[in-house]
Every structure is written in C-alpha cells, then in structure tokens.
Design an enzyme around this catalytic site. Structure first.
Site, PDB file in Angstrom:
ATOM      1  N   SER A  90       3.133  -2.627  10.233  1.00  0.00           N
ATOM      2  CA  SER A  90       4.556  -2.686  10.588  1.00  0.00           C
ATOM      3  C   SER A  90       5.238  -3.985  10.168  1.00  0.00           C
ATOM      4  O   SER A  90       6.100  -4.505  10.879  1.00  0.00           O
ATOM      5  CB  SER A  90       4.746  -2.435  12.086  1.00  0.00           C
ATOM      6  OG  SER A  90       4.220  -1.168  12.433  1.00  0.00           O
ATOM      7  N   GLU A 140      -6.859   4.515   7.524  1.00  0.00           N
ATOM      8  CA  GLU A 140      -6.724   5.959   7.296  1.00  0.00           C
ATOM      9  C   GLU A 140      -7.977   6.530   6.627  1.00  0.00           C
ATOM     10  O   GLU A 140      -8.330   7.682   6.849  1.00  0.00           O
ATOM     11  CB  GLU A 140      -5.446   6.230   6.487  1.00  0.00           C
ATOM     12  CG  GLU A 140      -4.216   6.017   7.364  1.00  0.00           C
ATOM     13  CD  GLU A 140      -3.008   5.470   6.642  1.00  0.00           C
ATOM     14  OE1 GLU A 140      -2.925   5.584   5.414  1.00  0.00           O
ATOM     15  OE2 GLU A 140      -2.128   4.919   7.335  1.00  0.00           O
ATOM     16  N   HIS A 161      -9.500   1.011   4.502  1.00  0.00           N
ATOM     17  CA  HIS A 161      -8.218   1.161   5.206  1.00  0.00           C
ATOM     18  C   HIS A 161      -8.411   2.061   6.427  1.00  0.00           C
ATOM     19  O   HIS A 161      -9.245   2.978   6.399  1.00  0.00           O
ATOM     20  CB  HIS A 161      -7.162   1.751   4.264  1.00  0.00           C
ATOM     21  CG  HIS A 161      -5.795   1.739   4.866  1.00  0.00           C
ATOM     22  ND1 HIS A 161      -5.343   2.753   5.677  1.00  0.00           N
ATOM     23  CD2 HIS A 161      -4.804   0.817   4.817  1.00  0.00           C
ATOM     24  CE1 HIS A 161      -4.118   2.456   6.093  1.00  0.00           C
ATOM     25  NE2 HIS A 161      -3.761   1.289   5.589  1.00  0.00           N
ATOM     26  N   ASN A 199       0.874  -1.180   0.000  1.00  0.00           N
ATOM     27  CA  ASN A 199       0.000   0.000   0.000  1.00  0.00           C
ATOM     28  C   ASN A 199       0.905   1.222   0.000  1.00  0.00           C
ATOM     29  O   ASN A 199       1.543   1.531   1.012  1.00  0.00           O
ATOM     30  CB  ASN A 199      -0.889  -0.019   1.256  1.00  0.00           C
ATOM     31  CG  ASN A 199      -1.659   1.279   1.425  1.00  0.00           C
ATOM     32  OD1 ASN A 199      -1.775   2.081   0.500  1.00  0.00           O
ATOM     33  ND2 ASN A 199      -2.191   1.491   2.620  1.00  0.00           N
ATOM     34  N   LYS A 253       0.054   4.259  -0.190  1.00  0.00           N
ATOM     35  CA  LYS A 253      -0.579   5.447   0.398  1.00  0.00           C
ATOM     36  C   LYS A 253      -0.368   6.643  -0.548  1.00  0.00           C
ATOM     37  O   LYS A 253      -0.367   6.455  -1.751  1.00  0.00           O
ATOM     38  CB  LYS A 253      -0.035   5.709   1.805  1.00  0.00           C
ATOM     39  CG  LYS A 253      -0.080   4.453   2.672  1.00  0.00           C
ATOM     40  CD  LYS A 253       0.154   4.746   4.119  1.00  0.00           C
ATOM     41  CE  LYS A 253       0.208   3.429   4.872  1.00  0.00           C
ATOM     42  NZ  LYS A 253       0.099   3.570   6.293  1.00  0.00           N
ATOM     43  N   GLY A 259       2.095   1.766  10.863  1.00  0.00           N
ATOM     44  CA  GLY A 259       3.079   2.848  10.726  1.00  0.00           C
ATOM     45  C   GLY A 259       3.771   3.204  12.027  1.00  0.00           C
ATOM     46  O   GLY A 259       4.508   4.183  12.096  1.00  0.00           O
ATOM     47  N   GLU A 289      -5.789  -5.414  10.119  1.00  0.00           N
ATOM     48  CA  GLU A 289      -4.799  -4.372  10.387  1.00  0.00           C
ATOM     49  C   GLU A 289      -5.113  -3.705  11.732  1.00  0.00           C
ATOM     50  O   GLU A 289      -5.998  -2.835  11.803  1.00  0.00           O
ATOM     51  CB  GLU A 289      -4.822  -3.319   9.280  1.00  0.00           C
ATOM     52  CG  GLU A 289      -4.397  -3.870   7.939  1.00  0.00           C
ATOM     53  CD  GLU A 289      -3.718  -2.807   7.086  1.00  0.00           C
ATOM     54  OE1 GLU A 289      -2.577  -3.029   6.681  1.00  0.00           O
ATOM     55  OE2 GLU A 289      -4.324  -1.743   6.861  1.00  0.00           O
TER      56      GLU A 289
HETATM   57  C1  PEP Z   1      -0.871  -0.008   5.962  1.00  0.00           C
HETATM   58  O1  PEP Z   1      -0.990   1.198   5.871  1.00  0.00           O
HETATM   59  O2  PEP Z   1      -1.716  -0.752   5.426  1.00  0.00           O
HETATM   60  C2  PEP Z   1       0.257  -0.543   6.695  1.00  0.00           C
HETATM   61  C3  PEP Z   1       0.246  -1.808   6.992  1.00  0.00           C
HETATM   62  O3  PEP Z   1       1.265   0.329   7.012  1.00  0.00           O
HETATM   63  P1  PEP Z   1       2.680  -0.003   7.680  1.00  0.00           P
HETATM   64  O4  PEP Z   1       3.173  -1.303   7.066  1.00  0.00           O
HETATM   65  O5  PEP Z   1       3.548   1.135   7.342  1.00  0.00           O
HETATM   66  O6  PEP Z   1       2.434  -0.175   9.148  1.00  0.00           O
END
Ligand code: PEP
Length: 234
Positions: free
Chosen positions: A196, A87, A85, A7, A9, A160, A154
């Site tokens: 992460s 966000e 997602h 992703n 973003k 993040g 998630e």
């Molecule tokens: C995400 O935004 O879907 C995500 C998993 O981000 P990160 O791997 O940076 O934690």
C-alpha cells in the site's frame, strides 16, 4: 539513492509498458527504478528502467510445461526477479524452501532476486511477526552467497488493502531484517518496504531507518501514480 520497484502483477500490455517507459524517461531521479512485469512483456526496451519478472522456475530446463527458467528471463535482458511474493506463497503454496531454490536459480543465471518476506494477519495477531520475518529471511536466502540480492518486507495483510503498519512496526521489522542479513554475511543488502505504498506516504516510509526503497503494486501501474513515488525522495 533508493530502490523503487514496481510489481505489475497480472496487469498491463507491452504497449502499456512502452508508454510507462516513455513517461519515466524524463523523470529526474538518482533512484534505481525497476519494473517487474508479466513474462510476456519482458524484452521491451526499458530505457532507464530495469525490468524484472515476478517469478522463476526452480529448474534450469526440461519437461516443466508452463515454467520459465532464470536463464530464459536473463535472455530477455531482464535483470531482476521477484521471488516469494505473498501471492505466490498464498496461491501456489510456495514455502521458504521453494523460495530459496528459486533464489539459487536466479543467482546462478545472473539475476538479482527481490526476496519477499512478511507475516499474514493470523500470524500478526498471534504475535509471530518477528519470528516469521526472521525465519523468512534465514530460510529463503541461501547461505554463503556472494552476489547481490534485495529483500522486501511485505506485511501480507497490508498488500493491496490500503493498510500500512505503523512507523514503529516498519522500523522494527526492517531493523530485524538488517540485523539478520548482517549475521548471514549480507550487510548492506537493500531492504525495501512493500504494501500500500503511494505518492502520499512514500517519502515518510523511506525516511524510516533501514528502509532502502519500496516495492509498489497497484500504484506502479500508471505514471501519474508511480512518478510521485519515484520523485518523493532524492
Ligand atoms: C505488492 O503486491 O508487492 C504490493 C506491494 O502491492 P500494493 O502496493 O498494491 O499493496
């Protein structure tokens, strides 16, 4: 075979995506690699990589300035779309109900939605993790679908943040999601873990039962970070 989805973003450029695709061309893997990129990068030749978007409109067409329909995404050659997602849920107030409408829109245009569910830190601390996950799955996914979908667990507090739940927490969440999907007639739906993920923890996470792959944010932006995740499992 695992599903490794990136992703991006709101990051990257079309040339940057071309460079990533070129870097991934020679990577030997049986895993399915997907990159979900900003709308402006769709239409780039993904080679062995399948492309997807990160959002979709609930509407088919019409006076919805700034929106992009599922049909338009499909028209670029993209096959996937991330829906719900954290966000989008956080900054655009997307509820399970809106997410379900987006899933319906995606499916009707032949896109495979990657439906995200997960708990916030407040919900985790209130002991509501399992409740949020189960309602997220039940309410974000339409009933009686006969097309492929992907679900991503998630934990919102971990995205993040460089934080990951324990192996037991991931296993418990993924078992609940797999059981819930089975009760909805969707046994066998791939369930990805996201938050992460990096080269150093990807193999361990993907060895947890019911973890069928990963959704990767920050570590999907550069080949040097993304390739070790792709090659960490057969
Ligand atoms: C995400 O935004 O879907 C995500 C998993 O981000 P990160 O791997 O940076 O934690």
């Amino acid at each position: 075979m695992k599903v490794i989805a990136g992703n991006w973003k709101m990051n990257g450029t079309r040339n940057g995506l071309k460079d990533m695709v070129a870097a991934l061309q020679n990577v030997e893997t049986e895993n399915k690699v997907i990159l979900c990129v900003p709308f402006t990068m769709l239409g780039v030749d993904g080679g062995k990589v399948s492309l997807g978007s990160q959002d979709v409109s609930t509407h088919d067409h019409g006076a919805y300035t700034g929106e992009v329909s599922a049909q338009m995404i499909s028209d670029t050659g993209a096959k996937y779309v991330i829906v719900g997602h954290s966000e989008r849920r956080q900054y655009h107030n997307e509820t399970n109900d809106i997410v379900r409408q987006k899933v319906e829109a995606a499916l009707s245009a032949g896109l495979t939605p990657i439906v995200c569910v997960g708990e916030t830190m407040d919900e985790k601390q209130a002991g509501k993790t399992m409740e949020i996950i189960e309602s997220g799955v039940r309410e974000s996914i339409p009933n009686n679908i006969d097309k492929d979908i992907i679900v991503a667990y998630e934990p919102r507090w971990a995205i993040g943040a460089g934080l990951t739940p324990t192996t037991e927490e991931i296993a418990e969440a993924h078992k609940l999601i797999a059981d819930t999907l089975t009760s909805m007639g969707l046994a066998g739906t791939p369930v990805l873990y996201g938050a992460s993920v990096k080269g150093s923890n990807a193999a361990e996470i993907m060895s947890i039962p019911n973890v069928d792959g990963v959704l990767v944010g920050g570590a999907s932006l550069k080949p040097d970070d993304f390739i070790p995740i792709i090659t960490s499992v057969k």
